[in-house]
Design a protein around this motif. Structure first.
Motif, PDB file in Angstrom:
ATOM      1  N   TYR A 264       0.851  -1.196   0.000  1.00  9.67           N
ATOM      2  CA  TYR A 264       0.000   0.000   0.000  1.00  9.67           C
ATOM      3  C   TYR A 264       0.883   1.241   0.000  1.00  9.67           C
ATOM      4  CZ  TYR A 264      -3.577   3.386   1.177  1.00  9.67           C
ATOM      5  OH  TYR A 264      -4.409   4.476   1.141  1.00  9.67           O
ATOM      6  N   TYR A 265       0.624   2.171  -0.936  1.00  7.78           N
ATOM      7  CA  TYR A 265       1.382   3.412  -1.055  1.00  7.78           C
ATOM      8  C   TYR A 265       0.429   4.588  -0.902  1.00  7.78           C
ATOM      9  CZ  TYR A 265       5.255   0.613  -2.808  1.00  7.78           C
ATOM     10  OH  TYR A 265       6.271  -0.311  -2.917  1.00  7.78           O
ATOM     11  N   GLY A 266       0.717   5.464   0.055  1.00  8.52           N
ATOM     12  CA  GLY A 266      -0.143   6.619   0.265  1.00  8.52           C
ATOM     13  C   GLY A 266       0.273   7.416   1.475  1.00  8.52           C
ATOM     14  N   HIS A 267      -0.623   8.310   1.917  1.00  8.24           N
ATOM     15  CA  HIS A 267      -0.370   9.085   3.126  1.00  8.24           C
ATOM     16  C   HIS A 267      -0.569   8.218   4.366  1.00  8.24           C
ATOM     17  CE1 HIS A 267       0.250  12.794   1.050  1.00  8.24           C
ATOM     18  NE2 HIS A 267      -0.995  12.893   0.593  1.00  8.24           N
ATOM     19  N   GLU A 268      -0.212   8.783   5.514  1.00  8.91           N
ATOM     20  CA  GLU A 268      -0.413   8.077   6.780  1.00  8.91           C
ATOM     21  C   GLU A 268      -1.874   7.648   6.928  1.00  8.91           C
ATOM     22  OE1 GLU A 268      -0.310   8.985  11.598  1.00  8.91           O
ATOM     23  OE2 GLU A 268       0.587  10.403  10.169  1.00  8.91           O
ATOM     24  N   ILE A 269      -2.081   6.397   7.304  1.00 11.23           N
ATOM     25  CA  ILE A 269      -3.429   5.879   7.508  1.00 11.23           C
ATOM     26  C   ILE A 269      -3.801   6.097   8.974  1.00 11.23           C
ATOM     27  CG2 ILE A 269      -4.934   3.871   7.319  1.00 11.23           C
ATOM     28  CD1 ILE A 269      -2.917   2.702   5.329  1.00 11.23           C
ATOM     29  N   PRO A 270      -4.891   6.816   9.260  1.00  9.08           N
ATOM     30  CA  PRO A 270      -5.263   7.096  10.651  1.00  9.08           C
ATOM     31  C   PRO A 270      -5.550   5.822  11.432  1.00  9.08           C
ATOM     32  CG  PRO A 270      -6.480   8.501   9.116  1.00  9.08           C
ATOM     33  CD  PRO A 270      -5.801   7.446   8.295  1.00  9.08           C
ATOM     34  N   THR A 271      -5.340   5.895  12.736  1.00  6.75           N
ATOM     35  CA  THR A 271      -5.643   4.757  13.598  1.00  6.75           C
ATOM     36  C   THR A 271      -7.148   4.526  13.684  1.00  6.75           C
ATOM     37  OG1 THR A 271      -3.663   5.198  14.904  1.00  6.75           O
ATOM     38  CG2 THR A 271      -5.332   3.786  15.901  1.00  6.75           C
ATOM     39  N   ASP A 272      -7.910   5.615  13.748  1.00  8.56           N
ATOM     40  CA  ASP A 272      -9.372   5.494  13.746  1.00  8.56           C
ATOM     41  C   ASP A 272      -9.964   6.676  12.984  1.00  8.56           C
ATOM     42  OD1 ASP A 272      -9.022   7.609  15.488  1.00  8.56           O
ATOM     43  OD2 ASP A 272      -9.477   6.432  17.270  1.00  8.56           O
ATOM     44  N   LYS A 273     -11.261   6.637  12.783  1.00 18.07           N
ATOM     45  CA  LYS A 273     -11.991   7.662  12.028  1.00 18.07           C
ATOM     46  C   LYS A 273     -11.363   7.824  10.644  1.00 18.07           C
ATOM     47  CE  LYS A 273     -13.689   9.969  16.171  1.00 18.07           C
ATOM     48  NZ  LYS A 273     -13.787  11.221  16.943  1.00 18.07           N
TER      49      LYS A 273
ATOM     50  N   SER B 228      -8.379  -0.044  10.571  1.00 15.74           N
ATOM     51  CA  SER B 228      -9.418  -1.078  10.614  1.00 15.74           C
ATOM     52  C   SER B 228     -10.077  -1.242   9.247  1.00 15.74           C
ATOM     53  CB  SER B 228     -10.469  -0.729  11.673  1.00 15.74           C
ATOM     54  OG  SER B 228      -9.907  -0.738  12.967  1.00 15.74           O
ATOM     55  N   SER B 229     -10.301  -0.130   8.543  1.00 19.25           N
ATOM     56  CA  SER B 229     -10.856  -0.202   7.188  1.00 19.25           C
ATOM     57  C   SER B 229      -9.918  -0.976   6.270  1.00 19.25           C
ATOM     58  CB  SER B 229     -11.070   1.202   6.623  1.00 19.25           C
ATOM     59  OG  SER B 229     -11.853   1.993   7.468  1.00 19.25           O
ATOM     60  N   LEU B 230      -8.620  -0.708   6.409  1.00 19.95           N
ATOM     61  CA  LEU B 230      -7.636  -1.411   5.587  1.00 19.95           C
ATOM     62  C   LEU B 230      -7.650  -2.898   5.883  1.00 19.95           C
ATOM     63  CD1 LEU B 230      -5.290  -1.298   3.565  1.00 19.95           C
ATOM     64  CD2 LEU B 230      -3.754  -0.978   5.518  1.00 19.95           C
ATOM     65  N   SER B 231      -7.762  -3.267   7.148  1.00 19.54           N
ATOM     66  CA  SER B 231      -7.813  -4.680   7.516  1.00 19.54           C
ATOM     67  C   SER B 231      -9.008  -5.372   6.866  1.00 19.54           C
ATOM     68  CB  SER B 231      -7.876  -4.818   9.034  1.00 19.54           C
ATOM     69  OG  SER B 231      -7.961  -6.173   9.419  1.00 19.54           O
ATOM     70  N   VAL B 232     -10.154  -4.710   6.895  1.00 20.09           N
ATOM     71  CA  VAL B 232     -11.350  -5.276   6.250  1.00 20.09           C
ATOM     72  C   VAL B 232     -11.117  -5.411   4.749  1.00 20.09           C
ATOM     73  CG1 VAL B 232     -13.771  -4.867   5.701  1.00 20.09           C
ATOM     74  CG2 VAL B 232     -12.934  -4.436   8.010  1.00 20.09           C
ATOM     75  N   GLY B 233     -10.516  -4.375   4.135  1.00 18.14           N
ATOM     76  CA  GLY B 233     -10.248  -4.430   2.700  1.00 18.14           C
ATOM     77  C   GLY B 233      -9.303  -5.555   2.334  1.00 18.14           C
ATOM     78  N   MET B 234      -8.271  -5.765   3.136  1.00 22.19           N
ATOM     79  CA  MET B 234      -7.331  -6.850   2.875  1.00 22.19           C
ATOM     80  C   MET B 234      -8.016  -8.201   2.986  1.00 22.19           C
ATOM     81  SD  MET B 234      -4.013  -5.313   4.920  1.00 22.19           S
ATOM     82  CE  MET B 234      -2.985  -6.768   4.685  1.00 22.19           C
TER      83      MET B 234
END
Length: 302
Positions: free
Chosen positions: A145-154, A170-176
């Motif tokens: 994954y390449y991008g800006h910092e992924i927030p811990t929540d919200k 958490s969104s990334l985990s669901v996507g994976m």
């Protein structure tokens, strides 16, 4: 212009935007050593300057991902370039994002697709399952994954063109998880996940992704715009004779050495073995390996 004519024109635009353009591939029995999935986030500000020349960081990493697809004859490479959402006549969603599929060093598919107004990677996972070779128990599967910092929540506003959509770890985990479909033979976790983002190489992030990957490589500090390149996979070691831990370690080390040679800011990359994480105590886990280099300028801290 009559209402009937306007309706006809709108229908033509809608059909052009929504009609399928995907090339149908016949899945064969060719075995691959690596299955690489790139998610390149381009729905934010990625403009930077280098020696007076302007670059878009997401487009630059896209070209380097394509180079991996062209040069590695033993890899199956999926590249998803997430671009800002747009509409035709302000009404009909346009297929703005791009998908590239390489196998055996050849580009076999190049399609456009549209993301839903949520951030769950369902569209990307659907394309992955459509083109992937099938059961890959012996293939090393890597998620990058390449991008800006992924927030811990919200994380509302992470996507500039989808401001109301939340995106976080958490969104990334669901996507994976959509890519890890054990029912059709892909296994329930990736062998390695790479987050080329700022400040995501933390025990908390590793714990939240522990159900989706065996190893995680990420940076606990600002990663700078050079990113962690995947040039390692252009000429990788033979995965049949190298453990996943060695592959993860070699990737992290090569990415670290390249960054050290290019930037003057601090460089830090962390490698986690998620099997060793205690998800109930994410901040009390030991790190498998830490790579760190202090800044080349300023007064060293005592």
């Amino acid at each position: 212009m009559t209402f009937k004519c306007i309706t006809s024109i709108c229908f033509v635009f809608w059909f052009a935007a929504c009609s399928a353009t995907e090339e149908i591939l016949v899945k064969d029995t060719v075995e691959t050593q690596y299955s690489l999935i790139y998610i390149i986030h381009g729905d934010a500000g990625y403009l930077y300057h280098e020696n007076g020349t302007a670059f878009k960081a997401d487009k630059r990493i896209l070209e380097k991902a394509k180079a991996v697809g062209h040069t590695n004859p033993h890899a199956e490479v999926f590249i998803f370039h997430q671009r800002p959402k747009s509409h035709i006549l302000y009404l009909f969603p346009k297929k703005e994002s791009k998908f590239y599929y390489y196998r055996g060093g050849e580009l076999l598919a190049e399609n456009s697709y549209s993301r839903l107004p949520v951030s769950d990677l369902k569209e990307e996972a659907a394309l992955y399952h459509q083109y992937a070779l099938g059961k890959q128990e012996l293939t090393k599967r890597v998620f990058l994954y390449y991008g800006h910092e992924i927030p811990t929540d919200k994380g509302r506003g992470y996507h500039v063109s989808i401001p109301k959509a939340d995106f976080n770890i958490s969104s990334l985990s669901v996507g994976m998880s959509y890519f890890n479909d054990i029912d059709i033979g892909y296994g329930n976790r990736f062998d390695l996940a790479v987050l080329s983002t700022c400040n995501n190489g933390t025990p908390e992030t590793a714990a939240k992704l522990s159900n989706q990957t065996n190893y995680l490589v990420a940076s606990p500090i600002d990663l700078h715009l050079s990113y962690m390149e995947s040039h390692y996979f252009m000429e990788p070691d033979n995965p049949d004779s190298v453990s996943t831990e060695s592959i993860a370690h070699n990737f992290a080390l090569r990415a670290f050495n390249k960054l050290v040679g290019e930037v003057h800011t601090p460089v830090g990359i962390t490698l986690y073995n998620t099997d060793e994480l205690d998800i109930t105590k994410p901040n009390e886990n030991s790190v498998v390996t830490e790579f760190f280099k202090a800044a080349r300028f300023g007064t060293p801290q005592q």
